[in-house]
Design an enzyme around this catalytic site. Structure first.
Site, PDB file in Angstrom:
ATOM      1  N   ASP A  87      77.371  36.656  25.594  1.00 11.11           N
ATOM      2  CA  ASP A  87      77.155  36.795  27.034  1.00 11.11           C
ATOM      3  C   ASP A  87      77.129  35.439  27.732  1.00 11.11           C
ATOM      4  O   ASP A  87      76.497  34.489  27.267  1.00 11.11           O
ATOM      5  CB  ASP A  87      75.816  37.514  27.263  1.00 11.11           C
ATOM      6  N   GLU A  94      82.224  36.015  27.098  1.00  8.27           N
ATOM      7  CA  GLU A  94      82.207  36.126  28.556  1.00  8.27           C
ATOM      8  C   GLU A  94      81.984  34.695  29.048  1.00  8.27           C
ATOM      9  O   GLU A  94      81.007  34.054  28.665  1.00  8.27           O
ATOM     10  CB  GLU A  94      81.081  37.027  29.061  1.00  8.27           C
TER      11      GLU A  94
END
EC number: 3.2.1.141
Length: 609
Positions: free
Chosen positions: A266, A302
Site C-alpha cells: 500500500d 500502489e
C-alpha cells in the site's frame, strides 16, 4: 490426507515453539532496561534476560500452543506482542501462542500461476459475505472461478482495533484479525483457493501503523523517526536494521507460512527511507531470493509517484523487483469520461483523451510531466515496460470508498457507458482487476468504515466530514451531516454484498456480460501475453474524443482497439484490421457513434483469421 504439508516461517522475535518443547519469547525493547513475561492463568511474571542491542528473551519449558501472554514494562504496563500471530481479544488483549505447523495443507503441489494469467478480484473479507469471515469466503470461490477470476486480492487483514475496519489501521502486522477467524481459518481459505486454481494476494501496509493499539512507542521508540512525516503520523524508522528486518520478515511470513502468492504494498510513496538501499528494493530481493525459486511470487505496488524504475525487467523479461503497479491513470481517465467529474485530481484527466491513449499503450499517462493539481512533476518513462507491469481497473476500494457516500460506478454512470469503459480495461493487455460485486453491478455502496474507541471515534467522524467541506456540494453543514458515519455499524453493514441480487435484472445481465468478456480474455488475450515486451503499444487520437491503440502481442499478433469514450461521434477513419473480437455501441462502416468500441485481432501472419 496423505503426507500433508506443514508450514512455518521462523522469526527472530515473538513467540516461537521450540522443537524440543516449550516456547521462546523474544522482543526488541531498546528503551527498557528490564522486561517480563506474563502468562494468563499463571501467577508470577517471568523475568526476561536482557541481551545485546535492546533484545529481551526468555524460554518457558512447560508452555505450548494456546497460551496467552503479554510483555511487562518496567512501569508495570502490560502490552501485547507486536509480532503476535493471533490476538483473540483484539489489539489491547493478550497475544496467543500459535503452532503454525498445526494446519495440514493440501496444496503441496501448488506452484502458483504465471502473472499474465492474472485476472484480479479485490475483496474485503468482512463485506464479501454476510458472515464476513475467512471460512465464509470459501463458499464463494466457485462463483469467482465461474466468472473467470484467477486471483483474489484481500484488503489488509492484519489485526486492527475494533470489530470492523478497511484494514489500513493494522497494528499487529503478523496476526490475521480475529473478527475474520483464527489463523487456521485464513490458511483454509488460501488452501481452498489453490485447490480451485486461484492465486491469493494480500494487501500489506508498511507505511504506518494504525492510531489505536500500537504499543511499540512505549518500549521501542527507535521504531519511529521524526526525520520524515507521513499523512498518518509518525514515520517508521527504516534506517534501523531491526525495523527493516521486522518488515521483511512480515512479508516472508505471509508468503511462506500462509502460502500467499503475492503481496500488494500500500502507498509505497509514503515508505520514507534514506538508507543506502531502499527498503522496497531489499524486501523484493529477500522475497525473491527466499521463495522465487520454488513457485511464482507476484509483488504489486500502489505508488502515487509512478516510479517505473521499481518495475524494471531483466534480460529474460522477469521482474527485477516488482511485478506490477496499480495504474491509477487508466482509472482516472475512464472515470472522468464516464461521469464527467473533474474535481480534485480528476481535473488533470477530465476531457483528455491523449491521457487515456498513452496510459493504455505505455503504462503511465504522466511520465515526468507537470501535474497541475499537485503542482509538481509526476512519474517516470514507462513505455519500455511490458503492459503486464500495470494493473488496470475502473473501480477499487479507494476510488469507491473515498467518495462521500461510497457509490459504485454503475450508480453514477449510465449502463452503456460503463460497458464501454469496462470492455476497454477487461480486454487490454494490462492485468485487469475487478472490485467485489462489480461483475453484477452491485448496488451496495462501499463507504469508509472503522470501529475506534471513544477517544478516537469523534475525531474520525468529524475528520471525515471536514474532508469533504471543500467540495461545493458539501459546503453546507447540513449536507455534510448526511455523509455516513464511519464509526456506525450500519455504515459497515450497508457495504455487505447482496449475493442474491445476481439472480435479478439487471444484475443477472451484468454478470453474464462480464462472464462473456472474461471468457474472451482467457481465450484470445491471455495466451498471447506470454513474452510480450516493452514498447508493445502504439496509440493515436481519432476525431475529437476517440482513441486507436495497437499492441504487438507476445506471439507476434496485433491486438487493436478503436474506441470512442465520448458523447460525440466520428467517421471517415480506417477501421481496425483483423478478426473482430468484441464491439459495443454504434459501429459504422468508417467510424464509431457515441460510446462505442471495437476490439480486433490480427494474427502474426497478417491473416487475422
Amino acid at each position: 490426507m496423505e503426507n500433508p504439508t506443514r508450514r512455518a516461517h521462523t522469526m527472530p522475535f515473538g513467540a516461537e515453539l521450540r522443537p524440543e518443547g516449550g516456547v521462546r519469547f523474544r522482543v526488541w525493547a531498546p528503551t527498557q532496561a528490564t522486561m517480563t513475561l506474563t502468562v494468563e492463568g499463571r501467577g508470577d511474571a517471568v523475568p526476561m534476560t536482557a541481551l545485546a542491542d535492546g533484545w529481551h528473551e526468555c524460554v518457558v519449558d512447560d508452555l505450548g500452543a494456546g497460551a496467552r501472554y503479554r510483555f511487562g514494562l518496567a512501569d508495570g504496563t502490560a502490552v501485547p506482542d507486536a509480532a503476535s500471530r493471533h490476538q483473540p481479544d483484539d489489539v489491547h488483549g493478550p497475544s496467543e501462542v500459535i503452532d503454525p505447523r498445526g494446519y495440514a495443507w493440501g496444496d503441496g503441489a501448488w506452484r502458483g500461476r504465471p502473472w499474465e494469467e492474472a485476472v484480479l478480484y479485490e475483496l474485503h473479507v468482512g463485506a464479501f459475505t454476510p458472515e464476513g469471515t475467512f471460512r465464509a469466503a470459501i463458499d464463494r470461490l466457485d462463483d469467482l472461478v465461474a466468472l473467470g477470476i484467477t486471483a483474489i486480492e484481500l484488503m489488509p487483514i492484519a489485526d486492527f482495533p475494533g470489530a470492523r475496519n478497511w484494514g489500513y489501521d493494522g497494528v499487529c502486522l503478523f496476526a490475521p484479525d480475529a473478527s475474520y477467524g483464527r489463523p487456521d481459518d485464513l490458511k483454509a481459505l488460501v488452501d481452498a483457493a489453490h485447490a480451485r486454481g486461484l492465486m491469493v494476494l494480500l494487501d500489506v501496509v508498511y507505511n504506518h501503523f494504525g492510531p489505536e493499539g500500537n504499543y511499540l512507542g512505549a518500549y521501542a521508540a527507535p521504531f519511529f523517526t521524526d526525520r520524515h512525516e507521513t499523512p498518518w503520523g509518525a514515520a517508521i524508522n527504516f534506517a534501523s536494521p531491526t525495523v527493516r528486518d521486522f518488515t521483511i520478515h512480515n512479508a516472508l511470513h505471509w508468503l511462506e507460512e500462509y502460502h500467499f502468492d503475492g503481496l500488494r504494498l500500500d502507498a509505497v510513496q509514503a515508505i520514507m527511507d534514506d538508507s543506502e538501499q531502499h527498503l522496497l528494493e531489499e524486501l523484493a530481493e529477500r522475497v525473491r531470493d527466499h521463495l522465487g525459486g520454488e513457485r511464482a511470487i507476484h509483488l504489486i505496488l500502489e505508488n502515487e509517484e509512478n516510479h517505473a524504475s521499481l518495475l524494471e525487467r531483466d534480460a529474460a523479461g522477469r521482474p527485477e523487483h516488482y511485478t506490477a503497479q496499480w495504474n491509477d491513470d487508466v482509472h482516472h481517465v475512464l472515470h472522468t469520461a464516464a461521469t464527467g467529474e473533474d474535481a480534485g485530481y480528476y481535473a488533470d484527466y477530465a476531457g483528455d483523451t491523449r491521457q487515456l491513449a498513452r496510459a493504455l499503450a505505455e503504462g503511465f499517462s504522466f511520465q515526468g510531466e507537470m501535474m497541475p493539481y499537485r503542482g509538481s512533476p509526476r512519474g517516470e518513462a514507462s513505455r519500455h515496460l511490458p503492459p503486464t507491469a500495470f494493473v488496470s481497473f475502473i473501480q477499487n476500494h479507494d476510488q469507491i470508498g473515498n467518495r462521500a457516500f461510497g457509490e459504485r460506478l454503475t450508480t453514477i454512470a449510465p449502463a452503456h457507458v460503463v460497458r464501454v469503459v469496462a470492455a476497454m480495461y477487461l480486454l487490454a493487455p494490462q492485468i485487469p482487476m475487478l472490485f467485489m460485486g462489480e461483475e453484477w453491478g452491485a448496488s451496495q455502496p462501499f463507504p469508509f468504515f472503522c470501529d475506534f474507541g471513544p477517544d478516537l471515534a469523534e475525531a474520525v467522524r468529524n475528520g471525515r466530514r471536514a474532508e469533504f467541506a471543500r467540495f461545493p456540494e458539501f459546503r453546507d453543514a447540513a449536507a455534510r451531516e448526511q455523509i455516513p458515519d464511519p464509526i456506525g455499524e450500519g455504515t459497515y453493514l450497508a457495504a455487505k454484498l447482496g449475493w442474491d441480487d445476481r439472480r435479478r435484472a439487471p444484475h443477472d445481465e451484468w454478470l453474464a456480460w462480464y462472464q462473456r468478456l472474461l471468457a474472451l480474455r482467457h481465450a484470445e488475450i491471455v495466451p498471447r501475453l506470454a513474452g510480450i515486451g516493452g514498447h508493445a503499444g502504439e496509440h493515436a487520437i481519432v476525431g475529437e474524443g476517440g482513441v486507436a491503440v495497437t499492441w504487438r502481442m507476445g506471439d507476434g499478433s496485433r491486438l487493436n482497439l478503436l474506441a470512442n469514450p465520448s458523447e460525440g461521434q466520428f467517421s471517415g477513419v480506417a477501421m481496425p484490421a483483423g478478426r473482430r473480437l468484441w464491439q459495443e455501441g454504434a459501429v459504422m462502416a468508417d467510424g464509431l457513434g457515441a460510446w462505442s468500441l471495437i476490439w480486433s485481432l490480427e494474427t502474426h501472419d497478417g491473416a487475422g483469421a
